[in-house]
Write an enzyme that holds these catalytic residues in place. Structure first.
Site, PDB file in Angstrom:
ATOM      1  N   VAL A  50       0.780  -1.403  -0.278  1.00 54.51           N
ATOM      2  CA  VAL A  50      -0.157   0.151   0.462  1.00 54.51           C
ATOM      3  C   VAL A  50       1.124   1.015  -0.013  1.00 54.51           C
ATOM      4  O   VAL A  50       1.432   1.368   0.802  1.00 54.51           O
ATOM      5  CB  VAL A  50      -1.075   0.293   1.194  1.00 54.51           C
ATOM      6  N   GLU A  51       1.300   1.932  -0.990  1.00 47.08           N
ATOM      7  CA  GLU A  51       2.147   3.081  -1.243  1.00 47.08           C
ATOM      8  C   GLU A  51       0.748   4.551  -0.967  1.00 47.08           C
ATOM      9  O   GLU A  51      -0.186   4.301  -0.567  1.00 47.08           O
ATOM     10  CB  GLU A  51       2.791   3.087  -2.379  1.00 47.08           C
ATOM     11  N   GLU A  62       4.334  -7.501   3.452  1.00 49.18           N
ATOM     12  CA  GLU A  62       4.555  -8.278   4.731  1.00 49.18           C
ATOM     13  C   GLU A  62       4.376  -7.945   5.794  1.00 49.18           C
ATOM     14  O   GLU A  62       3.211  -8.398   6.381  1.00 49.18           O
ATOM     15  CB  GLU A  62       6.752  -7.992   4.475  1.00 49.18           C
ATOM     16  N   CYS A  93      12.548  -7.528   0.606  1.00 51.24           N
ATOM     17  CA  CYS A  93      12.994  -6.634   0.863  1.00 51.24           C
ATOM     18  C   CYS A  93      14.140  -6.753   2.362  1.00 51.24           C
ATOM     19  O   CYS A  93      13.724  -7.691   3.073  1.00 51.24           O
ATOM     20  CB  CYS A  93      13.014  -4.993   0.747  1.00 51.24           C
ATOM     21  N   CYS A  96      11.583  -6.394   4.933  1.00 52.51           N
ATOM     22  CA  CYS A  96      10.791  -7.396   5.582  1.00 52.51           C
ATOM     23  C   CYS A  96      11.611  -8.073   5.257  1.00 52.51           C
ATOM     24  O   CYS A  96      10.560  -9.391   6.447  1.00 52.51           O
ATOM     25  CB  CYS A  96       9.868  -7.393   4.384  1.00 52.51           C
TER      26      CYS A  96
END
Length: 133
Positions: A50-51, A62, A93, A96
């Site tokens: 969710v950006e 995550e 990443c 995460c």
């Protein structure tokens, strides 16, 4: 006890990650991500990225998955898969990987493009709660 990689239904977990990915909100990067994990009690938890306009504080898939884990009763993650917008396997990443370490531990099975790896292989020499006290 964690199922051996060849005995676990990775296809079902990938399907759950791909379904979660369809709910991603990625208007800035156009890079939707979905994640799914199995919990030791048999539950499956999912998340999507969710950006927001403040790019640096976007939520990775995550993050949502770990939130769902705790909202639905907690526990330990045993198997994890993450996919991109094409439904292809994606590595988590660094941030995460830390979330996964703390909620799955060194034995968490992570599906990677190179096959199934234990979390301790994905994040060697991890820093965790045991280092804090």
């Amino acid at each position: 006890m964690t199922a051996a990689p060849d005995q676990f239904d990775w296809d079902a977990l990938l399907d759950a990650a791909r379904e979660a990915m369809t709910h991603a909100y990625a208007p800035y990067s156009d890079f939707p991500v979905g994640a799914a994990a199995r919990v030791e009690d048999g539950r499956t938890v999912v998340g999507c990225n969710v950006e927001n306009a403040s790019y640096g504080v976007a939520l990775c898939a995550e993050c949502g998955l770990v939130s769902q884990l705790h909202i639905t009763g907690g526990g330990t993650l045993t198997h994890f898969a993450c996919v991109n917008g094409k439904g292809e396997i994606l590595m988590p990443c660094g941030r995460c990987r830390q979330l996964l370490w703390e909620n799955g531990g060194p034995d968490l099975q992570v599906l990677t493009r190179a096959g199934v790896r234990r979390m301790e292989e994905v994040l060697p020499d991890a820093f965790g709660p045991s280092e804090l006290g």
